[in-house]
Scaffold this motif. Structure first.
Motif, PDB file in Angstrom:
ATOM      1  N   UNK A   1       0.821  -1.215   0.000  1.00  0.00           N
ATOM      2  CA  UNK A   1       0.000   0.000   0.000  1.00  0.00           C
ATOM      3  C   UNK A   1       0.847   1.254   0.000  1.00  0.00           C
ATOM      4  N   UNK A   2       2.001   1.217   0.688  1.00  0.00           N
ATOM      5  CA  UNK A   2       2.895   2.374   0.688  1.00  0.00           C
ATOM      6  C   UNK A   2       3.374   2.687  -0.717  1.00  0.00           C
ATOM      7  N   UNK A   3       3.725   1.656  -1.472  1.00  0.00           N
ATOM      8  CA  UNK A   3       4.170   1.870  -2.848  1.00  0.00           C
ATOM      9  C   UNK A   3       3.038   2.385  -3.729  1.00  0.00           C
ATOM     10  N   UNK A   4       1.828   1.838  -3.519  1.00  0.00           N
ATOM     11  CA  UNK A   4       0.694   2.272  -4.336  1.00  0.00           C
ATOM     12  C   UNK A   4       0.303   3.716  -4.036  1.00  0.00           C
TER      13      UNK A   4
ATOM     14  N   UNK B   1      -3.445  15.871   2.331  1.00  0.00           N
ATOM     15  CA  UNK B   1      -3.262  15.453   0.938  1.00  0.00           C
ATOM     16  C   UNK B   1      -1.809  15.157   0.585  1.00  0.00           C
ATOM     17  N   UNK B   2      -0.926  15.085   1.551  1.00  0.00           N
ATOM     18  CA  UNK B   2       0.477  14.815   1.269  1.00  0.00           C
ATOM     19  C   UNK B   2       0.680  13.334   0.948  1.00  0.00           C
ATOM     20  N   UNK B   3       0.973  13.034  -0.297  1.00  0.00           N
ATOM     21  CA  UNK B   3       1.232  11.646  -0.689  1.00  0.00           C
ATOM     22  C   UNK B   3       2.497  11.114  -0.035  1.00  0.00           C
ATOM     23  N   UNK B   4       3.477  11.986   0.167  1.00  0.00           N
ATOM     24  CA  UNK B   4       4.726  11.550   0.804  1.00  0.00           C
ATOM     25  C   UNK B   4       4.468  11.096   2.235  1.00  0.00           C
ATOM     26  N   UNK B   5       3.674  11.858   2.972  1.00  0.00           N
ATOM     27  CA  UNK B   5       3.381  11.464   4.355  1.00  0.00           C
ATOM     28  C   UNK B   5       2.572  10.178   4.389  1.00  0.00           C
ATOM     29  N   UNK B   6       1.606  10.045   3.508  1.00  0.00           N
ATOM     30  CA  UNK B   6       0.787   8.834   3.496  1.00  0.00           C
ATOM     31  C   UNK B   6       1.636   7.596   3.189  1.00  0.00           C
ATOM     32  N   UNK B   7       2.494   7.698   2.189  1.00  0.00           N
ATOM     33  CA  UNK B   7       3.345   6.557   1.847  1.00  0.00           C
ATOM     34  C   UNK B   7       4.284   6.221   2.998  1.00  0.00           C
ATOM     35  N   UNK B   8       4.869   7.245   3.616  1.00  0.00           N
ATOM     36  CA  UNK B   8       5.776   7.011   4.737  1.00  0.00           C
ATOM     37  C   UNK B   8       5.046   6.393   5.919  1.00  0.00           C
TER      38      UNK B   8
ATOM     39  N   UNK C   1       2.356   4.445   5.907  1.00  0.00           N
ATOM     40  CA  UNK C   1       2.064   3.028   5.668  1.00  0.00           C
ATOM     41  C   UNK C   1       3.329   2.181   5.737  1.00  0.00           C
ATOM     42  N   UNK C   2       4.439   2.708   5.231  1.00  0.00           N
ATOM     43  CA  UNK C   2       5.714   1.982   5.351  1.00  0.00           C
ATOM     44  C   UNK C   2       6.081   1.800   6.823  1.00  0.00           C
ATOM     45  N   UNK C   3       5.899   2.844   7.590  1.00  0.00           N
ATOM     46  CA  UNK C   3       6.183   2.815   9.028  1.00  0.00           C
ATOM     47  C   UNK C   3       5.309   1.788   9.732  1.00  0.00           C
ATOM     48  N   UNK C   4       4.007   1.799   9.433  1.00  0.00           N
ATOM     49  CA  UNK C   4       3.082   0.850  10.057  1.00  0.00           C
ATOM     50  C   UNK C   4       3.400  -0.584   9.633  1.00  0.00           C
ATOM     51  N   UNK C   5       3.762  -0.786   8.361  1.00  0.00           N
ATOM     52  CA  UNK C   5       4.102  -2.122   7.898  1.00  0.00           C
ATOM     53  C   UNK C   5       5.357  -2.658   8.550  1.00  0.00           C
ATOM     54  N   UNK C   6       6.371  -1.797   8.704  1.00  0.00           N
ATOM     55  CA  UNK C   6       7.601  -2.228   9.363  1.00  0.00           C
ATOM     56  C   UNK C   6       7.350  -2.573  10.827  1.00  0.00           C
ATOM     57  N   UNK C   7       6.469  -1.816  11.487  1.00  0.00           N
ATOM     58  CA  UNK C   7       6.132  -2.126  12.880  1.00  0.00           C
ATOM     59  C   UNK C   7       5.483  -3.506  12.984  1.00  0.00           C
TER      60      UNK C   7
ATOM     61  N   UNK D   1       8.185  10.301   7.788  1.00  0.00           N
ATOM     62  CA  UNK D   1       6.980  11.008   8.231  1.00  0.00           C
ATOM     63  C   UNK D   1       7.339  12.414   8.701  1.00  0.00           C
ATOM     64  N   UNK D   2       8.450  12.538   9.415  1.00  0.00           N
ATOM     65  CA  UNK D   2       8.885  13.851   9.902  1.00  0.00           C
ATOM     66  C   UNK D   2       9.396  14.700   8.743  1.00  0.00           C
TER      67      UNK D   2
END
Length: 558
Positions: free
Chosen positions: A16-19, A92-99, A101-107, A133-134
């Motif tokens: 999902x992060x990639x999408x 609406x920040x796509x960068x924050x959204x992708x980050x 989901x990546x963060x949640x997936x790694x957790x 995210x930051x």
């Protein structure tokens, strides 16, 4: 093996992060919310058995393993990701959204890892995702400091794993802090848990995220560290004093803080301290209570961060000195802040009362009177800053309200309302939580004497709030924390050293200009030699290289 990997809860989040990074519009919104929901389904679809193994470079790896601890934390992380995604739909920040989901997936990967190597890989991806995210909010300096701190913790963790693999392989198992390898692992984990003296990164980094990004940050890193401590260091006695220091530190700095999100960040450290103490006790009840409190903490701290983010988005500030009188214009955020604060304070009929009761019962059963009395007092302090000071000065005190340019959207209200209802439902029916954490079933929560004692404690804290209200009034300023030792002290020492050297050189120049030239020449030669590696002798280089190699070999031999 392929079937098990397809059921891994981290897989849809990373995909999902990639999408999300390439999609836009309504489709991106759907993916952003649907992937955490799919992860929650997979948490409960994955069989509670050891996953398949495979060999890689002579190491046995088990990428996915599910048990009761993984299911508990996986559920909490999935709920946090769902709530955070719904709350962040106006973002609406796509960068924050992708980050995010990546963060949640790694957790999730950390929670379901079945070996130390896989655990470390997801540990580092989690650091990357949270730093992004930051960075996505434009806070480059804070993001860099955050990344460097977690790189330091990752180096410690990796060194500990490398030193420990030789004795027991890559399997995740309990360790004792009695060797260099295990001590390095413990130190690396405690960096992510926010243990002093390196806890300042929490309050430095989390408030620099956007109004929505801080919700994700509050959920994963420190609680993933708690899950790893439960697996690797259950019953480690050294964790008890560490947890007590964290609890005291978090309460004191939260009481002093003016910025809402910094206050809540310090509170994260304090509440994680409760969990660390329970892990240090190490009994089955204590370990279960630590997991239960982590689950509840993710919910109420997420709710508080949502309320704070709503205020920040609407008014442009999160400083208590600039707020007040917002209850009429922002009633939903006010209710969310009160419910979250009361749950953090362990008010009866909230989820925090259930999980903290389990921790206190574990301490009582272990006859640890010092920790019991200390955490009881800190619970009263939590009422001061979270249940009273925060909502009063931010929302309820009579004041000319700061104009609210943006109201909470229906999605934001849905996320806050859902978290608040879960907290109240668990508080009214503790059995809901005990089904997830059967280890705390023996704790009597809703008894008259237990409720009366807690109410007396909270009433006492309320009286103290009224009596010392003037002392608790927020003030604009900078809070000096332990990061001053490496962010400010070196600069002061360099300035002082430069000034002293100039004075010495000036004094010597009065005596002899020739001597001054000699001193300057020697100083320049030394700087050139040490700072720019100027013409080191081959023997010196060999000696240093041999010493470093010897240290590495000693660690590997442990």
């Amino acid at each position: 093996m392929a079937e098990t990997l397809l059921l891994a809860p981290w897989l849809p989040l990373i995909v999902g992060s990639l999408l999300v990074a390439v999609l836009r519009g309504r489709v991106q919104d759907i993916v952003f919310v649907a992937t955490p929901a799919l992860a929650l389904i997979l948490v409960w679809s994955l069989p509670q058995t050891a996953g398949p193994d495979f060999n890689w470079l002579g190491l046995t790896l088990t990428p996915v393993v599910s048990d009761s601890t993984a299911r508990l934390f996986g559920t909490a992380f999935a709920l946090a990701a769902i709530g955070g995604a719904i709350f962040a739909l106006p973002q609406r920040s796509s960068a924050e959204r992708a980050a995010a989901l990546l963060y949640a997936g790694a957790a999730q990967g950390v929670i379901f890892a079945g070996d130390l190597v896989t655990l470390f890989l997801f540990w580092e991806v989690m650091a990357i995702g949270s730093a992004l995210v930051i960075f996505s909010n434009g806070a480059s300096r804070a993001g860099l400091r955050y990344a460097l701190m977690h790189a330091f913790g990752g180096v410690l963790f990796f060194a500990g794993i490398a030193a420990s693999i030789g004795s027991g392989g890559t399997a995740i198992r309990p360790f004792a802090a009695d060797s260099i390898g295990s001590l390095l692992m413990l130190a690396g984990i405690l960096v992510n848990a926010g243990a002093p003296p390196v806890s300042a990164w929490v309050a430095d980094a989390y408030p620099r995220a956007s109004w929505s990004g801080a919700v994700f940050l509050s959920a994963f890193t420190t609680k993933a560290a708690i899950a790893v401590l439960i697996r690797l260091f259950p019953g480690e006695a050294a964790l008890i004093p560490v947890g007590l220091i964290m609890a005291v530190y978090g309460m004191i700095y939260a009481l002093l803080e003016n910025d809402i999100r910094r206050m809540l960040s310090y509170s994260i450290v304090g509440q994680v301290g409760f969990m660390v103490v329970a892990i240090g006790i190490g009994t089955p009840l204590a370990l279960a209570a630590a997991g239960a409190h982590a689950f509840v903490h993710i919910l109420y701290k997420g709710l508080l961060m949502m309320a704070a983010g709503t205020v920040l988005r609407a008014t442009g500030t999160a400083r208590l000195t600039a707020l007040g009188g917002l209850a009429r214009s922002m009633p939903f955020a006010t209710c969310a802040m009160i419910v979250g604060g009361l749950s953090l304070s362990a008010m009866p009929l909230t989820a925090g009362f259930v999980s903290k009761s389990a921790i206190m019962q574990a301490l009582a059963d272990d006859h640890d009177a010092v920790a019991w009395f200390a955490l009881t007092a800190i619970s009263a302090g939590s009422m001061l800053y979270a249940g009273l000071r925060l909502p009063w000065f931010a929302m309820l005190r009579p004041s000319t309200p700061r104009p609210a340019t943006l109201q909470a959207t229906p999605a934001m209200k849905l996320a806050m309302g859902g978290a608040g209802l879960i907290l109240l439902a668990i508080g009214a029916a503790p059995g809901l939580l005990m089904r997830f954490v059967p280890g705390i079933e023996s704790v009597a929560v809703l008894t008259s004497d237990h409720i009366l004692f807690q109410l007396q404690l909270l009433v006492g804290a309320s009286i103290c709030f009224v009596l010392f209200l003037r002392l608790l009034v927020p003030h604009a300023g900078t809070t000096v924390d332990t990061d001053w030792l490496w962010r400010c002290l070196p600069q002061l020492l360099v300035k002082a050293g430069s000034a002293l050297s100039r004075q010495v050189l000036a004094a010597l120049s009065l005596k002899s200009r020739v001597d001054t030239r000699k001193i300057q020449a020697i100083s320049e030669a030394w700087v050139q030699r040490t700072m720019h590696a100027g013409n080191w002798r081959t023997g010196d280089i060999a000696l240093v290289a041999t010493a470093l190699l010897g240290i590495c070999l000693l660690i590997a031999a442990m």
